[in-house]
Scaffold this motif. Structure first.
Motif, mmCIF file in Angstrom:
data_model
loop_
_atom_site.group_PDB
_atom_site.id
_atom_site.type_symbol
_atom_site.label_atom_id
_atom_site.label_comp_id
_atom_site.label_asym_id
_atom_site.label_seq_id
_atom_site.Cartn_x
_atom_site.Cartn_y
_atom_site.Cartn_z
ATOM 1 N N ASP A 185 0.873 -1.172 0.000
ATOM 2 C CA ASP A 185 0.000 0.000 0.000
ATOM 3 C C ASP A 185 0.913 1.226 0.000
ATOM 4 O O ASP A 185 1.555 1.539 1.007
ATOM 5 N N LYS A 186 0.986 1.926 -1.134
ATOM 6 C CA LYS A 186 1.969 3.002 -1.268
ATOM 7 C C LYS A 186 1.611 4.248 -0.467
ATOM 8 O O LYS A 186 2.457 5.120 -0.262
ATOM 9 N N PHE A 187 0.377 4.352 0.012
ATOM 10 C CA PHE A 187 -0.018 5.505 0.808
ATOM 11 C C PHE A 187 0.266 5.284 2.294
ATOM 12 O O PHE A 187 0.735 6.184 2.991
ATOM 13 N N ARG A 188 -0.025 4.088 2.797
ATOM 14 C CA ARG A 188 0.241 3.798 4.201
ATOM 15 C C ARG A 188 1.609 3.152 4.411
ATOM 16 O O ARG A 188 2.095 3.074 5.529
ATOM 17 N N GLY A 189 2.231 2.672 3.343
ATOM 18 C CA GLY A 189 3.541 2.037 3.460
ATOM 19 C C GLY A 189 3.490 0.662 4.090
ATOM 20 O O GLY A 189 4.498 0.188 4.612
ATOM 21 N N THR A 190 2.328 -0.005 4.041
ATOM 22 C CA THR A 190 2.183 -1.324 4.648
ATOM 23 C C THR A 190 2.216 -2.401 3.568
ATOM 24 O O THR A 190 1.672 -2.223 2.473
ATOM 25 N N TYR A 191 2.820 -3.538 3.895
ATOM 26 C CA TYR A 191 2.914 -4.657 2.965
ATOM 27 C C TYR A 191 1.740 -5.606 3.177
ATOM 28 O O TYR A 191 1.304 -5.820 4.308
ATOM 29 N N LYS A 192 1.251 -6.192 2.069
ATOM 30 C CA LYS A 192 0.064 -7.034 2.147
ATOM 31 C C LYS A 192 0.195 -8.274 1.274
ATOM 32 O O LYS A 192 0.259 -8.168 0.045
ATOM 33 N N PRO A 193 0.221 -9.463 1.865
ATOM 34 C CA PRO A 193 0.036 -10.702 1.103
ATOM 35 C C PRO A 193 -1.455 -10.875 0.798
ATOM 36 O O PRO A 193 -2.312 -10.573 1.636
#
Length: 393
Positions: A185-193
């Protein structure tokens, strides 16, 4: 008479190290950061032990973002030939295995090398995301790993994986085996499988089911509504600019996107080929990311065409990027599966993977050269080193 005590060589080394550390600590922090930004990952991992201030600087989100940006701007991507699995498949000792000189090829500023990851999952998500790789299996916990820093973290089984285990326990083996998607997620900077799978074989009423893992809660959750179209689960989903992409399995093949910020699905365009509704025939299509562009590769008879999606001006059109003639390659025979495009290296040279080797295709001269011979279970990925981990975002 007093005898002067002489320091041992080990004591001298300790004193010199202490002196260098003390001198380094006298530098202004902004000067230290500018120096550290130019160092490789291995040096930065060691230098975290210099002082608490250096450690907090190197582990800070701001520094890691700046270091990663500088590296991407200063050179092209590397390629890691990632071997995973246990010793039965790899024939080497358990643990990290880094490339020997004979297993390394320099192409301009890029390096093609080998690495082995100390994990037992036998699949790897397409490419890398900020230098992170994600390994998975339908029956065991997935693992996110940074091969540069050797950081790794596993996470629990999803509902999809539990469904697979339940089917096997009942001696039922006709169930979907999709490829795991992994992005940011490029806005929150969180990675997601992300698991996206066709539901009918599990007796579920919806067309597809989507599960996303939340690292902050260490739990999977469903995304509703999921895709209204069945997906081509033979092809790997790919990540680009905050979204994951799949090819659909329907009369007219479409490109499906999943925005990792809003967690919504959208059909963005039709594919550049007519259809792939037959599962076996869908093996002829590969979606990939080349030069930061969404691409689709289509195998047609003795040739393979790679298309690039052009989104300039708001219109999404497919442009023919290149064509591969199997009769002119090193093989001279039509492969069963299309060659998998990996990345452009050294300007106009396209790295491809055949089941038995890595091939460099020069788009100017139309020539082909064989590079490294991969292991039986090995995944070449386009890759930039980073200091990132899931916990740093």
């Amino acid at each position: 008479m007093l005898l002067k005590r002489h320091r041992s060589s080990d004591e001298n080394k300790t004193v010199k190290r202490h002196r260098r550390s003390s001198e380094a600590l006298l530098l202004p922090l902004h000067v230290v950061e500018l120096i550290l930004e130019r160092l490789p990952v291995k040096s930065l991992v060691r230098f975290k032990s210099v002082s608490n201030k250096w450690k907090s600087t190197i582990e800070s989100q701001y520094f890691q973002d700046q270091w990663f940006l500088r590296r991407k701007q200063s050179r092209g991507p590397d390629v890691l030939c990632v071997a995973i699995g246990d010793d039965y498949y790899n024939n080497i000792n358990q643990g990290y295995y880094e490339a020997a000189p004979r297993d390394t090829v320099l192409l301009g500023s890029s390096v093609v090398s080998k690495v082995r990851l100390p994990i037992t999952n036998m699949m790897l998500c397409h490419g890398s995301c900020d230098g992170l790789l994600c390994s998975y299996c339908s029956f065991t916990p997935c693992v996110v790993i940074n091969p540069a820093t050797r950081w790794q973290q596993s996470f629990p089984l999803s509902n999809y994986q539990q469904l697979c285990i339940d089917m096997v326990d009942k001696n039922q083996y006709d169930f979907p085996m999709p490829k795991l998607g992994f992005g940011k997620d490029k806005f929150r900077g969180t990675y997601k499988p992300v698991w996206l799978y066709n539901s009918s074989k599990f007796g579920l009423e919806n067309v597809t089911t989507c599960e996303v893992f939340d690292f902050s809660k260490n739990a999977w959750r469903y995304v509703v509504p999921a895709s209204p179209y069945k997906i081509n689960d033979v092809s790997f989903p790919v990540h680009l600019d905050g979204s994951l992409y799949w090819l659909t399995l329907c009369e007219e093949t479409k490109v499906l996107s999943f925005d990792l910020h809003t967690e919504t699905f959208q059909v963005i365009c039709k594919a550049p080929f007519p259809r792939s509704s037959e599962r076996f025939r869908s093996r002829n299509y590969i979606m990939c990311i080349l030069d930061n562009r969404l691409c689709v590769s289509e195998k047609k008879g003795t040739t393979q065409v790679i298309w690039s999606l052009d989104s300039s001006g708001g219109n999404k059109t497919w442009k023919k990027l290149c064509s591969i003639d199997y009769a002119k390659t090193l093989f001279g025979v039509k492969p069963i599966l299309p060659l998998a495009p990996i990345e452009f290296l050294d300007e106009k040279k396209l790295l491809l993977q055949d089941s038995g080797s890595l091939v460099m295709h020069d788009l100017h001269t139309k020539s082909y050269d064989s590079l490294l011979e991969p292991e039986p279970i090995e995944y070449p990925v386009s890759y930039f080193q980073s200091l990132f981990s899931v916990s740093s975002n």
